[in-house]
Design a protein around this motif. Structure first.
Motif, PDB file in Angstrom:
ATOM      1  N   ASP A 125       0.797  -1.224   0.000  1.00  0.00           N
ATOM      2  CA  ASP A 125       0.000   0.000   0.000  1.00  0.00           C
ATOM      3  C   ASP A 125       0.832   1.278   0.000  1.00  0.00           C
ATOM      4  O   ASP A 125       0.602   2.175  -0.779  1.00  0.00           O
ATOM      5  N   ARG A 126       1.823   1.370   0.896  1.00  0.00           N
ATOM      6  CA  ARG A 126       2.733   2.506   0.932  1.00  0.00           C
ATOM      7  C   ARG A 126       4.130   2.045   0.508  1.00  0.00           C
ATOM      8  O   ARG A 126       4.587   0.984   0.945  1.00  0.00           O
ATOM      9  N   LEU A 127       4.782   2.863  -0.287  1.00  0.00           N
ATOM     10  CA  LEU A 127       6.091   2.484  -0.801  1.00  0.00           C
ATOM     11  C   LEU A 127       7.201   2.804   0.194  1.00  0.00           C
ATOM     12  O   LEU A 127       7.248   3.890   0.762  1.00  0.00           O
ATOM     13  N   ILE A 128       8.096   1.838   0.403  1.00  0.00           N
ATOM     14  CA  ILE A 128       9.301   2.062   1.215  1.00  0.00           C
ATOM     15  C   ILE A 128      10.331   2.716   0.304  1.00  0.00           C
ATOM     16  O   ILE A 128      10.609   2.229  -0.797  1.00  0.00           O
ATOM     17  N   THR A 129      10.883   3.819   0.755  1.00  0.00           N
ATOM     18  CA  THR A 129      11.697   4.666  -0.118  1.00  0.00           C
ATOM     19  C   THR A 129      13.189   4.644   0.209  1.00  0.00           C
ATOM     20  O   THR A 129      13.600   4.297   1.315  1.00  0.00           O
ATOM     21  N   ASN A 130      13.976   5.043  -0.806  1.00  0.00           N
ATOM     22  CA  ASN A 130      15.426   5.224  -0.676  1.00  0.00           C
ATOM     23  C   ASN A 130      16.171   3.989  -0.181  1.00  0.00           C
ATOM     24  O   ASN A 130      17.042   4.075   0.686  1.00  0.00           O
ATOM     25  N   THR A 131      15.829   2.848  -0.753  1.00  0.00           N
ATOM     26  CA  THR A 131      16.542   1.598  -0.463  1.00  0.00           C
ATOM     27  C   THR A 131      16.368   0.653  -1.644  1.00  0.00           C
ATOM     28  O   THR A 131      15.363   0.726  -2.360  1.00  0.00           O
ATOM     29  N   ASP A 132      17.342  -0.230  -1.827  1.00  0.00           N
ATOM     30  CA  ASP A 132      17.218  -1.232  -2.887  1.00  0.00           C
ATOM     31  C   ASP A 132      16.761  -2.573  -2.334  1.00  0.00           C
ATOM     32  O   ASP A 132      16.815  -3.600  -3.010  1.00  0.00           O
ATOM     33  N   ALA A 133      16.288  -2.569  -1.079  1.00  0.00           N
ATOM     34  CA  ALA A 133      15.899  -3.810  -0.410  1.00  0.00           C
ATOM     35  C   ALA A 133      14.427  -4.164  -0.593  1.00  0.00           C
ATOM     36  O   ALA A 133      13.913  -5.046   0.076  1.00  0.00           O
TER      37      ALA A 133
ATOM     38  N   GLY B 156      13.228   6.324  -5.218  1.00  0.00           N
ATOM     39  CA  GLY B 156      14.349   7.203  -4.914  1.00  0.00           C
ATOM     40  C   GLY B 156      15.687   6.507  -5.043  1.00  0.00           C
ATOM     41  O   GLY B 156      16.738   7.151  -5.077  1.00  0.00           O
ATOM     42  N   LYS B 157      15.641   5.174  -5.108  1.00  0.00           N
ATOM     43  CA  LYS B 157      16.876   4.387  -5.236  1.00  0.00           C
ATOM     44  C   LYS B 157      16.804   3.431  -6.424  1.00  0.00           C
ATOM     45  O   LYS B 157      17.743   3.316  -7.197  1.00  0.00           O
ATOM     46  N   ILE B 158      15.661   2.768  -6.553  1.00  0.00           N
ATOM     47  CA  ILE B 158      15.471   1.809  -7.650  1.00  0.00           C
ATOM     48  C   ILE B 158      14.033   1.911  -8.174  1.00  0.00           C
ATOM     49  O   ILE B 158      13.165   2.515  -7.543  1.00  0.00           O
ATOM     50  N   ASP B 159      13.796   1.295  -9.326  1.00  0.00           N
ATOM     51  CA  ASP B 159      12.439   1.128  -9.839  1.00  0.00           C
ATOM     52  C   ASP B 159      11.907  -0.187  -9.294  1.00  0.00           C
ATOM     53  O   ASP B 159      12.426  -1.266  -9.618  1.00  0.00           O
ATOM     54  N   VAL B 160      10.879  -0.099  -8.443  1.00  0.00           N
ATOM     55  CA  VAL B 160      10.333  -1.285  -7.791  1.00  0.00           C
ATOM     56  C   VAL B 160       9.198  -1.856  -8.632  1.00  0.00           C
ATOM     57  O   VAL B 160       8.261  -1.140  -9.016  1.00  0.00           O
ATOM     58  N   LYS B 161       9.266  -3.143  -8.919  1.00  0.00           N
ATOM     59  CA  LYS B 161       8.207  -3.808  -9.673  1.00  0.00           C
ATOM     60  C   LYS B 161       6.911  -3.764  -8.863  1.00  0.00           C
ATOM     61  O   LYS B 161       6.911  -4.073  -7.669  1.00  0.00           O
ATOM     62  N   ALA B 162       5.810  -3.402  -9.534  1.00  0.00           N
ATOM     63  CA  ALA B 162       4.560  -3.171  -8.803  1.00  0.00           C
ATOM     64  C   ALA B 162       3.366  -3.857  -9.451  1.00  0.00           C
ATOM     65  O   ALA B 162       3.341  -4.125 -10.651  1.00  0.00           O
ATOM     66  N   LYS B 163       2.372  -4.133  -8.616  1.00  0.00           N
ATOM     67  CA  LYS B 163       1.057  -4.623  -9.060  1.00  0.00           C
ATOM     68  C   LYS B 163       0.038  -3.609  -8.561  1.00  0.00           C
ATOM     69  O   LYS B 163      -0.082  -3.361  -7.369  1.00  0.00           O
ATOM     70  N   GLN B 164      -0.694  -3.010  -9.498  1.00  0.00           N
ATOM     71  CA  GLN B 164      -1.666  -1.980  -9.143  1.00  0.00           C
ATOM     72  C   GLN B 164      -3.080  -2.541  -9.115  1.00  0.00           C
ATOM     73  O   GLN B 164      -3.444  -3.404  -9.905  1.00  0.00           O
ATOM     74  N   THR B 165      -3.878  -1.995  -8.189  1.00  0.00           N
ATOM     75  CA  THR B 165      -5.281  -2.358  -8.069  1.00  0.00           C
ATOM     76  C   THR B 165      -6.121  -1.120  -8.384  1.00  0.00           C
ATOM     77  O   THR B 165      -5.832  -0.037  -7.866  1.00  0.00           O
ATOM     78  N   PRO B 166      -7.151  -1.229  -9.217  1.00  0.00           N
ATOM     79  CA  PRO B 166      -7.953  -0.060  -9.577  1.00  0.00           C
ATOM     80  C   PRO B 166      -8.797   0.465  -8.415  1.00  0.00           C
ATOM     81  O   PRO B 166      -9.033  -0.240  -7.432  1.00  0.00           O
ATOM     82  N   VAL B 167      -9.257   1.717  -8.537  1.00  0.00           N
ATOM     83  CA  VAL B 167     -10.070   2.349  -7.502  1.00  0.00           C
ATOM     84  C   VAL B 167     -11.411   2.785  -8.102  1.00  0.00           C
ATOM     85  O   VAL B 167     -11.534   2.941  -9.316  1.00  0.00           O
TER      86      VAL B 167
END
Length: 367
Positions: free
Chosen positions: A119-127, A330-341
């Motif tokens: 739901d919320r993105l963890i930022t500034n890390t490649d982990a 902010g560090k990497i492009d994170v692969k994501a799965k989006q859900t519509p609203v």
């Protein structure tokens, strides 16, 4: 001589068994497959998610443990460490603070654990391996579109409110809202009532992160209904007569929108207000039916949880999870799965929230 060795041998065997048992415990023989960390138990939204997660794994061979961070990054890190020690293979985490959560997920990644930001993105890390989310920009855009579609005339007062500055989603929501509202602000259709920073940037179509920070800093609710109430009271007390009458309110989520709506409804100089929200909380459903809140953006947690758990099971089964795009953290492009609203108001609340099985009709009166 042989008799004297038997107690020693027995003692050595006991010690060896204890050491093996201890190692198994440390390495996760607790059979916890998926660890889940949610930000707080103080918001209805996350209680709903907890229940949905429990339902999602019911009947499967995998087990989970759900811990809450109660709005503390330190507690969040402690929760992650607890789950690591229980031998989890996948961590699903909704961070309280996206930046601060980096250290916690890096510890998990060091142990070979797959990290899914929820739901919320963890930022500034490649982990971070994956991100499961609603289209947060679209959420803000849907809220703003509702305000535009239900506006009256020219020069209508617009009150802006936002989520917590520690939450990356708050920026995405505001980004989406601003993309729709800004042209109407620039041409004078709307006039900003409660943010000098937004007024100064009214001709800027696309805001930078720093520019959004300045606006959000003025109108943040911190996702706290009490803070939202106090801020709304302060704004209305300071508002001039031309900032009242028929007004529009960008309410960031349902919990804060209800508090803001309660304040606006008691000001006799406010003749009408249109206010947005998100999360489709049960209490907000009743507010919409009663005409106290105008709309909510329905983010079907069932789908989001299903996507997150499917992703986790894919990982556990050695398969590659399905993704639909990426988000830069902010560090990497994170692969994501989006859900519509889905935008919900009094016209479609029964169809979307009751007929879909999300809530029982008995949860509401006057439906």
């Amino acid at each position: 001589m042989r008799k004297s060795f038997k107690p020693i041998a027995l003692l050595l065997a006991i010690l060896m068994f204890a050491a093996i048992a201890s190692a198994c415990s440390k390495n996760g023989d607790s059979k916890i497959s998926v660890g889940i960390v949610l930000p707080t138990k103080d918001e209805t939204r996350w209680i709903q998610d907890e229940q949905r997660f429990k339902e999602a794994l019911s009947g499967t061979k995998y087990t989970t443990e759900i811990l809450f961070s109660q709005g503390s990054s330190a507690k969040e890190k402690e929760n992650v460490e607890t789950l690591i020690n229980k031998g989890i293979k996948v961590l699903i985490i909704c961070p309280y603070d996206g930046d601060a959560a980096a250290a916690a997920v890096e510890a998990a990644k060091d142990e070979g654990i797959t990290v899914i930001s929820y739901d919320r993105l963890i930022t500034n890390t490649d982990a971070v391996d994956y991100y499961v989310t609603f289209d947060s920009v679209e959420v803000g855009a849907a809220q703003a579109k509702y305000l535009v579609d239900h506006s009256k005339g020219s020069g209508q007062p617009l009150y802006l409110y936002a989520g917590a500055a520690t939450d990356n989603n708050a920026f995405l929501f505001f980004q989406g809202a601003w993309s729709v509202l800004q042209p109407k602000i620039a041409d004078g259709t709307f006039k900003i009532a409660n943010s000098s920073e937004a007024e100064a940037l009214k001709d800027t179509k696309e805001l930078s992160r720093d520019q959004m920070s300045k606006i959000i800093g003025q109108v943040t609710t911190n996702w706290d209904p009490n803070e939202a109430k106090n801020k709304a009271q302060t704004h209305l007390t300071a508002a001039a007569a031309d900032m009242k009458g028929d007004v529009l309110v960008l309410g960031p989520n349902d919990a804060t929108a209800r508090s803001i709506a309660d304040v606006f409804s008691t000001d006799k100089a406010i003749t009408s207000f249109v206010i947005t929200g998100q999360d489709a909380e049960k209490a907000t459903g009743q507010y919409i039916i009663d005409g106290k809140q105008s709309m909510t953006v329905f983010k079907d947690v069932r789908t989001l949880v299903k996507d997150a758990m499917s992703m986790a099971v894919n990982v556990l089964d050695g398969e590659t999870p399905e993704t639909t795009g990426t988000y830069n953290n902010g560090k990497i492009d994170v692969k994501a799965k989006q859900t519509p609203v889905i935008s919900v108001d009094k016209n479609n609340i029964k169809k979307e929230l009751v007929d879909s099985g999300y809530y029982q009709a008995s949860a509401f009166t006057g439906l």
